[in-house]
Design a protein around this motif. Structure first.
Motif, PDB file in Angstrom:
ATOM      1  N   VAL A 193       0.818  -1.204   0.000  1.00 16.94           N
ATOM      2  CA  VAL A 193       0.000   0.000   0.000  1.00 16.94           C
ATOM      3  C   VAL A 193       0.860   1.267   0.000  1.00 16.94           C
ATOM      4  O   VAL A 193       0.385   2.354  -0.350  1.00 16.94           O
ATOM      5  N   LYS A 194       2.124   1.129   0.376  1.00 20.93           N
ATOM      6  CA  LYS A 194       2.981   2.312   0.474  1.00 20.93           C
ATOM      7  C   LYS A 194       3.128   3.039  -0.856  1.00 20.93           C
ATOM      8  O   LYS A 194       3.377   4.249  -0.888  1.00 20.93           O
ATOM      9  N   SER A 195       2.990   2.324  -1.963  1.00 20.93           N
ATOM     10  CA  SER A 195       3.166   2.949  -3.273  1.00 20.93           C
ATOM     11  C   SER A 195       1.847   3.430  -3.881  1.00 20.93           C
ATOM     12  O   SER A 195       1.816   3.894  -5.017  1.00 20.93           O
ATOM     13  N   ALA A 196       0.748   3.333  -3.130  1.00 26.46           N
ATOM     14  CA  ALA A 196      -0.566   3.711  -3.656  1.00 26.46           C
ATOM     15  C   ALA A 196      -0.783   5.217  -3.599  1.00 26.46           C
ATOM     16  O   ALA A 196      -0.331   5.894  -2.673  1.00 26.46           O
ATOM     17  N   ASP A 197      -1.468   5.741  -4.609  1.00 25.89           N
ATOM     18  CA  ASP A 197      -1.905   7.141  -4.596  1.00 25.89           C
ATOM     19  C   ASP A 197      -3.310   7.261  -4.021  1.00 25.89           C
ATOM     20  O   ASP A 197      -3.674   8.289  -3.439  1.00 25.89           O
ATOM     21  N   LEU A 198      -4.102   6.222  -4.221  1.00 27.19           N
ATOM     22  CA  LEU A 198      -5.492   6.218  -3.777  1.00 27.19           C
ATOM     23  C   LEU A 198      -5.891   4.778  -3.481  1.00 27.19           C
ATOM     24  O   LEU A 198      -5.529   3.856  -4.215  1.00 27.19           O
ATOM     25  N   VAL A 199      -6.627   4.575  -2.396  1.00 27.95           N
ATOM     26  CA  VAL A 199      -7.136   3.249  -2.055  1.00 27.95           C
ATOM     27  C   VAL A 199      -8.657   3.256  -2.187  1.00 27.95           C
ATOM     28  O   VAL A 199      -9.328   4.151  -1.658  1.00 27.95           O
ATOM     29  N   ILE A 200      -9.184   2.295  -2.941  1.00 28.17           N
ATOM     30  CA  ILE A 200     -10.631   2.188  -3.142  1.00 28.17           C
ATOM     31  C   ILE A 200     -11.123   0.911  -2.479  1.00 28.17           C
ATOM     32  O   ILE A 200     -10.605  -0.181  -2.752  1.00 28.17           O
ATOM     33  N   VAL A 201     -12.095   1.039  -1.579  1.00 26.53           N
ATOM     34  CA  VAL A 201     -12.708  -0.114  -0.926  1.00 26.53           C
ATOM     35  C   VAL A 201     -14.162  -0.207  -1.386  1.00 26.53           C
ATOM     36  O   VAL A 201     -14.702   0.736  -1.966  1.00 26.53           O
ATOM     37  N   GLY A 202     -14.782  -1.340  -1.131  1.00 26.62           N
ATOM     38  CA  GLY A 202     -16.159  -1.504  -1.580  1.00 26.62           C
ATOM     39  C   GLY A 202     -16.950  -2.438  -0.698  1.00 26.62           C
ATOM     40  O   GLY A 202     -16.389  -3.259   0.036  1.00 26.62           O
ATOM     41  N   GLU A 203     -18.265  -2.319  -0.767  1.00 30.15           N
ATOM     42  CA  GLU A 203     -19.160  -3.216  -0.032  1.00 30.15           C
ATOM     43  C   GLU A 203     -20.537  -3.151  -0.691  1.00 30.15           C
ATOM     44  O   GLU A 203     -20.897  -2.141  -1.314  1.00 30.15           O
ATOM     45  N   GLY A 204     -21.288  -4.252  -0.566  1.00 26.15           N
ATOM     46  CA  GLY A 204     -22.627  -4.277  -1.173  1.00 26.15           C
ATOM     47  C   GLY A 204     -23.491  -3.159  -0.639  1.00 26.15           C
ATOM     48  O   GLY A 204     -24.002  -2.320  -1.388  1.00 26.15           O
ATOM     49  N   ARG A 205     -23.682  -3.140   0.664  1.00 27.23           N
ATOM     50  CA  ARG A 205     -24.356  -2.021   1.323  1.00 27.23           C
ATOM     51  C   ARG A 205     -23.552  -1.627   2.534  1.00 27.23           C
ATOM     52  O   ARG A 205     -23.342  -2.434   3.431  1.00 27.23           O
ATOM     53  N   MET A 206     -23.108  -0.408   2.568  1.00 23.50           N
ATOM     54  CA  MET A 206     -22.360   0.063   3.725  1.00 23.50           C
ATOM     55  C   MET A 206     -23.335   0.616   4.749  1.00 23.50           C
ATOM     56  O   MET A 206     -24.197   1.439   4.432  1.00 23.50           O
ATOM     57  N   ASP A 207     -23.203   0.132   5.993  1.00 27.31           N
ATOM     58  CA  ASP A 207     -24.048   0.618   7.077  1.00 27.31           C
ATOM     59  C   ASP A 207     -23.220   0.660   8.354  1.00 27.31           C
ATOM     60  O   ASP A 207     -22.007   0.487   8.323  1.00 27.31           O
ATOM     61  N   ARG A 208     -23.869   0.896   9.479  1.00 25.79           N
ATOM     62  CA  ARG A 208     -23.132   1.021  10.738  1.00 25.79           C
ATOM     63  C   ARG A 208     -22.391  -0.265  11.087  1.00 25.79           C
ATOM     64  O   ARG A 208     -21.330  -0.229  11.708  1.00 25.79           O
ATOM     65  N   GLN A 209     -22.946  -1.420  10.682  1.00 24.35           N
ATOM     66  CA  GLN A 209     -22.247  -2.684  10.912  1.00 24.35           C
ATOM     67  C   GLN A 209     -20.875  -2.696  10.243  1.00 24.35           C
ATOM     68  O   GLN A 209     -19.941  -3.323  10.728  1.00 24.35           O
ATOM     69  N   SER A 210     -20.786  -2.005   9.110  1.00 24.43           N
ATOM     70  CA  SER A 210     -19.525  -1.978   8.365  1.00 24.43           C
ATOM     71  C   SER A 210     -18.399  -1.372   9.187  1.00 24.43           C
ATOM     72  O   SER A 210     -17.216  -1.658   8.949  1.00 24.43           O
ATOM     73  N   LEU A 211     -18.753  -0.532  10.161  1.00 27.32           N
ATOM     74  CA  LEU A 211     -17.748   0.142  10.978  1.00 27.32           C
ATOM     75  C   LEU A 211     -17.252  -0.744  12.119  1.00 27.32           C
ATOM     76  O   LEU A 211     -16.400  -0.334  12.896  1.00 27.32           O
TER      77      LEU A 211
END
Length: 289
Positions: A193-211
């Motif tokens: 990850v040290k060489s990344a300019d941007l990190v993109i994450v994903g999830e079907g539905r993001m909600d409070r559980q995701s945290l």
């Protein structure tokens, strides 16, 4: 080494909506598979815990390992979530010997077994449990483990899989591992990850559980400060706090218009492309300002 997911055996996706009843479905097959693996010479078992159709605290799995459960009159009790409050004695006389086996369970949540943030209150509804039953079911789970394995009651992650995590710790001496940390370690994420300019994450539905430790937040926590993290999701639930939160700078839902679920799912590719294009255009614009 053997790796499997409990959801492949007793997962919610295998149960039609009209048949969902987490108190009447068993996790016994998970225990039976562990026995089969051990008898086949496996000494390192990794189990993905989550996505279950069950809420039995893992007693079905324990039964599959050879444990037996009895009521106050010494009668055998069927190992189902509905019967947790009936169990007054646990026998380990016929259980398989796991002393030479290491069992690690990986999960993407850190919910405890009981309470308002526990297995029943947080995940019971999506498995078909009536909210009016939450308090009674949660109390039954708490009373059972208070009597037989109180050390797991407040263990982070023990509520995963309808309490399967608690059961694996109590009856199979398993160790709970963060699912996303386990995977990120496997792929040497911290270095890459040290060489990344941007990190993109994903999830079907993001909600409070995701945290609560799910993959997007797990990735964000391991991303060095100064590298932005954005989320692209199917949808965003209204219980989320405002962004930035948990290391994620912004989140983008891909659904562009109100439509039936079947239509939304069928349009996923196009919706992802359109959202990605818009985010890309926004990044280009920001670089010119």
């Amino acid at each position: 080494t053997a790796i499997f997911e409990m959801a492949a055996i007793c997962g919610l996706e295998h149960i039609s909506k009209e048949k969902r009843n987490p108190l009447a479905l068993t996790t016994q097959g998970v225990g039976e598979l562990i026995v089969h693996l051990v008898q086949s010479g496996i000494r390192d078992i990794i189990i993905g815990v989550g996505g279950s159709a069950t809420n039995d605290g893992g007693i079905g799995m324990a039964y599959g390992l050879g444990y037996r459960f009895y009521d106050s009159e010494g009668q055998s009790v069927e190992p189902l979530g509905a019967n947790l409050s009936l169990i007054k004695r646990v026998s380990s006389q016929g259980k398989i010997d796991l002393s030479a086996t290491t069992i690690r369970l990986i999960t993407d949540v850190d919910n405890p077994l009981c309470g308002l943030n526990g297995a029943t209150y947080i995940f019971g509804g999506q498995k078909g449990l009536d909210p009016l039953q939450f308090e009674r079911v949660d109390q039954s789970m708490k009373q059972f483990y208070k009597a037989f394995a109180p050390e797991v009651l407040h263990l982070a992650g023990s509520g995963a899989g309808g309490g399967m995590a608690a059961g694996l710790v109590a009856f199979a001496d398993a160790e709970i591992k963060s699912g996303i940390d386990f995977v990120l370690d496997c792929v040497n994420f911290n270095q890459r990850v040290k060489s990344a300019d941007l990190v993109i994450v994903g999830e079907g539905r993001m909600d409070r559980q995701s945290l609560s430790g799910k993959a997007p937040v797990g990735v964000a926590k391991r991303t060095p400060s100064g590298i932005p993290v954005i989320a692209i999701c199917g949808s965003l639930k209204d219980d989320l706090p405002d962004f930035p939160v948990a290391g994620i700078s912004a989140a983008f839902p891909i659904i562009g218009q109100v439509a039936a679920l079947d239509q939304v799912l069928a349009s996923a590719k196009e919706n992802l492309y359109r959202t990605g294009l818009n985010i890309g255009n926004l990044i280009k614009l920001s670089q010119t300002l």
